[in-house]
Design a protein around this motif. Sequence first.
Motif, PDB file in Angstrom:
ATOM      1  N   VAL A 189       0.911  -1.153   0.000  1.00 28.69           N
ATOM      2  CA  VAL A 189       0.000   0.000   0.000  1.00 28.69           C
ATOM      3  C   VAL A 189       0.941   1.191   0.000  1.00 28.69           C
ATOM      4  CG1 VAL A 189      -1.878   1.185   1.173  1.00 28.69           C
ATOM      5  CG2 VAL A 189      -1.754  -1.320   1.263  1.00 28.69           C
ATOM      6  N   ASN A 190       1.106   1.785  -1.161  1.00 29.73           N
ATOM      7  CA  ASN A 190       2.200   2.744  -1.333  1.00 29.73           C
ATOM      8  C   ASN A 190       1.848   4.126  -0.763  1.00 29.73           C
ATOM      9  OD1 ASN A 190       4.792   3.469  -2.187  1.00 29.73           O
ATOM     10  ND2 ASN A 190       4.593   2.256  -4.056  1.00 29.73           N
ATOM     11  N   THR A 191       2.799   5.018  -0.869  1.00 32.40           N
ATOM     12  CA  THR A 191       2.723   6.335  -0.230  1.00 32.40           C
ATOM     13  C   THR A 191       1.376   7.035  -0.476  1.00 32.40           C
ATOM     14  OG1 THR A 191       5.086   6.531  -0.710  1.00 32.40           O
ATOM     15  CG2 THR A 191       3.948   8.534   0.001  1.00 32.40           C
ATOM     16  N   GLY A 192       0.713   7.380   0.607  1.00 26.11           N
ATOM     17  CA  GLY A 192      -0.510   8.175   0.515  1.00 26.11           C
ATOM     18  C   GLY A 192      -1.718   7.451  -0.059  1.00 26.11           C
ATOM     19  N   ALA A 193      -1.647   6.154  -0.234  1.00 25.71           N
ATOM     20  CA  ALA A 193      -2.810   5.419  -0.766  1.00 25.71           C
ATOM     21  C   ALA A 193      -3.836   5.200   0.349  1.00 25.71           C
ATOM     22  CB  ALA A 193      -2.366   4.072  -1.340  1.00 25.71           C
ATOM     23  N   VAL A 194      -5.083   4.986  -0.076  1.00 25.33           N
ATOM     24  CA  VAL A 194      -6.169   4.761   0.889  1.00 25.33           C
ATOM     25  C   VAL A 194      -6.846   3.428   0.587  1.00 25.33           C
ATOM     26  CG1 VAL A 194      -8.439   5.561   1.684  1.00 25.33           C
ATOM     27  CG2 VAL A 194      -6.616   7.232   1.236  1.00 25.33           C
ATOM     28  N   VAL A 195      -6.943   2.605   1.611  1.00 30.15           N
ATOM     29  CA  VAL A 195      -7.764   1.388   1.541  1.00 30.15           C
ATOM     30  C   VAL A 195      -8.871   1.611   2.560  1.00 30.15           C
ATOM     31  CG1 VAL A 195      -7.826  -1.119   1.848  1.00 30.15           C
ATOM     32  CG2 VAL A 195      -5.747  -0.016   0.944  1.00 30.15           C
ATOM     33  N   ASP A 196     -10.055   1.948   2.082  1.00 34.62           N
ATOM     34  CA  ASP A 196     -11.100   2.315   3.048  1.00 34.62           C
ATOM     35  C   ASP A 196     -11.738   1.051   3.661  1.00 34.62           C
ATOM     36  OD1 ASP A 196     -13.100   3.890   4.497  1.00 34.62           O
ATOM     37  OD2 ASP A 196     -12.345   5.527   3.229  1.00 34.62           O
ATOM     38  N   HIS A 197     -12.785   1.231   4.429  1.00 35.50           N
ATOM     39  CA  HIS A 197     -13.268   0.156   5.301  1.00 35.50           C
ATOM     40  C   HIS A 197     -13.562  -1.153   4.560  1.00 35.50           C
ATOM     41  CE1 HIS A 197     -17.516   0.111   4.068  1.00 35.50           C
ATOM     42  NE2 HIS A 197     -17.291   1.388   3.753  1.00 35.50           N
ATOM     43  N   ASP A 198     -13.258  -2.233   5.215  1.00 34.07           N
ATOM     44  CA  ASP A 198     -13.580  -3.588   4.723  1.00 34.07           C
ATOM     45  C   ASP A 198     -12.936  -3.914   3.385  1.00 34.07           C
ATOM     46  OD1 ASP A 198     -15.365  -4.249   6.945  1.00 34.07           O
ATOM     47  OD2 ASP A 198     -16.648  -2.677   6.106  1.00 34.07           O
ATOM     48  N   GLY A 199     -11.778  -3.316   3.137  1.00 38.65           N
ATOM     49  CA  GLY A 199     -11.059  -3.605   1.898  1.00 38.65           C
ATOM     50  C   GLY A 199     -10.221  -4.865   2.032  1.00 38.65           C
ATOM     51  N   ALA A 200      -9.883  -5.423   0.888  1.00 42.30           N
ATOM     52  CA  ALA A 200      -8.983  -6.582   0.879  1.00 42.30           C
ATOM     53  C   ALA A 200      -7.959  -6.376  -0.230  1.00 42.30           C
ATOM     54  CB  ALA A 200      -9.764  -7.869   0.663  1.00 42.30           C
ATOM     55  N   VAL A 201      -6.710  -6.304   0.171  1.00 40.54           N
ATOM     56  CA  VAL A 201      -5.611  -6.193  -0.788  1.00 40.54           C
ATOM     57  C   VAL A 201      -4.925  -7.550  -0.770  1.00 40.54           C
ATOM     58  CG1 VAL A 201      -3.478  -4.972  -1.375  1.00 40.54           C
ATOM     59  CG2 VAL A 201      -5.351  -3.722  -0.270  1.00 40.54           C
ATOM     60  N   GLY A 202      -4.988  -8.255  -1.889  1.00 41.75           N
ATOM     61  CA  GLY A 202      -4.495  -9.625  -1.924  1.00 41.75           C
ATOM     62  C   GLY A 202      -2.981  -9.708  -1.854  1.00 41.75           C
ATOM     63  N   ALA A 203      -2.506 -10.915  -1.643  1.00 43.67           N
ATOM     64  CA  ALA A 203      -1.061 -11.153  -1.610  1.00 43.67           C
ATOM     65  C   ALA A 203      -0.424 -10.632  -2.898  1.00 43.67           C
ATOM     66  CB  ALA A 203      -0.800 -12.648  -1.471  1.00 43.67           C
ATOM     67  N   HIS A 204       0.715  -9.974  -2.768  1.00 41.95           N
ATOM     68  CA  HIS A 204       1.530  -9.489  -3.892  1.00 41.95           C
ATOM     69  C   HIS A 204       0.860  -8.374  -4.693  1.00 41.95           C
ATOM     70  CE1 HIS A 204       3.408 -13.269  -2.861  1.00 41.95           C
ATOM     71  NE2 HIS A 204       2.326 -13.920  -3.254  1.00 41.95           N
ATOM     72  N   ALA A 205      -0.305  -7.914  -4.267  1.00 39.65           N
ATOM     73  CA  ALA A 205      -0.951  -6.801  -4.982  1.00 39.65           C
ATOM     74  C   ALA A 205      -0.271  -5.486  -4.598  1.00 39.65           C
ATOM     75  CB  ALA A 205      -2.435  -6.757  -4.644  1.00 39.65           C
ATOM     76  N   HIS A 206      -0.506  -4.460  -5.404  1.00 33.89           N
ATOM     77  CA  HIS A 206       0.140  -3.164  -5.178  1.00 33.89           C
ATOM     78  C   HIS A 206      -0.894  -2.059  -5.384  1.00 33.89           C
ATOM     79  CE1 HIS A 206       3.598  -0.268  -6.604  1.00 33.89           C
ATOM     80  NE2 HIS A 206       2.865   0.258  -5.633  1.00 33.89           N
ATOM     81  N   VAL A 207      -1.156  -1.311  -4.336  1.00 36.42           N
ATOM     82  CA  VAL A 207      -2.007  -0.125  -4.439  1.00 36.42           C
ATOM     83  C   VAL A 207      -1.053   1.051  -4.536  1.00 36.42           C
ATOM     84  CG1 VAL A 207      -3.875   1.183  -3.369  1.00 36.42           C
ATOM     85  CG2 VAL A 207      -3.748  -1.297  -3.024  1.00 36.42           C
ATOM     86  N   GLY A 208      -0.990   1.674  -5.703  1.00 24.53           N
ATOM     87  CA  GLY A 208       0.044   2.663  -5.994  1.00 24.53           C
ATOM     88  C   GLY A 208      -0.124   3.961  -5.212  1.00 24.53           C
TER      89      GLY A 208
END
Length: 214
Positions: A134-153
């Motif tokens: 979950v990179n600089t300044g990114a937002v994962v809001d409530h009840d999110g799921a970021v899978g293995a090896h994924a990248h939120v830029g």
Amino acid sequence: MSGKLLVLGGGGHAQVVMETMISLAWQERIVGILDADPDHVPENPFAIPVLGTDAELEHFPPESTQLVNGLGAVGKDHHRERLFLRLQKQGYQFPSLVHPDAVVARGVRVGAGAQIMAGAVVQVGSVVGENAIVNTGAVVDHDGAVGAHAHVGPGAVLCGGVTVDEGALVGAGATVIQGVHVGHHAVVGAGAVVVRNVANGARMAGVPARELPE
Ligand code: JB3
């Protein structure tokens, strides 16, 4: 946590990773950097030395050494994912990395080797899988799921209840509206606005985002 730490890769993402490690006061444990091209690693402001290629791992067994994945650019060839899985299979542990200036809600589950960078916000009920970024300044809001090896830029926003599957990339500044599912190894281009589910491996761009041809 104790033991030596080695950083894999010495490029752009590794610089951010090393700054995060210093911010966590891990500097005493950092032994050095391993890079596929050790003669061309840019200097880092923390004076962390480049020790050579991954062949040097023979001097740093998993019993005494943990690894931090400094490779980024997940969308290109999944090299970051393959490197992590290969070395994890050899017995190496990857500590998760949460910058002290990230906001991670209570109860959020953060997998092994996951990296949450400065200014990121991960809201309540979310999960960040192993080796995800979950990179600089990114937002994962409530009840999110970021899978293995994924990248939120950097600066990307996942609204409530978004799921991003394994190895997918959500590019810088993209927005994914609430409840949308992004399939595994899909790529969402920078600045896109995703309003519908994204198929596994699809490449999306634009506002609203549309699938790009192969
Ligand atoms: O946009 C942001 C905030 N970050 C980007 C990041 C997500 O992706 C950044 O701007 C770059 O676009 C990219 O950073 P990354 O992945 O660090 O790329 P680069 O700067 O090219 O550095 C990659 C380094 O990894 C190079 O020095 C390679 O030689 C090294 N490398 C490649 N394969 C490896 C391997 N090092 C090791 N130890 N093992 C490998 O298998």
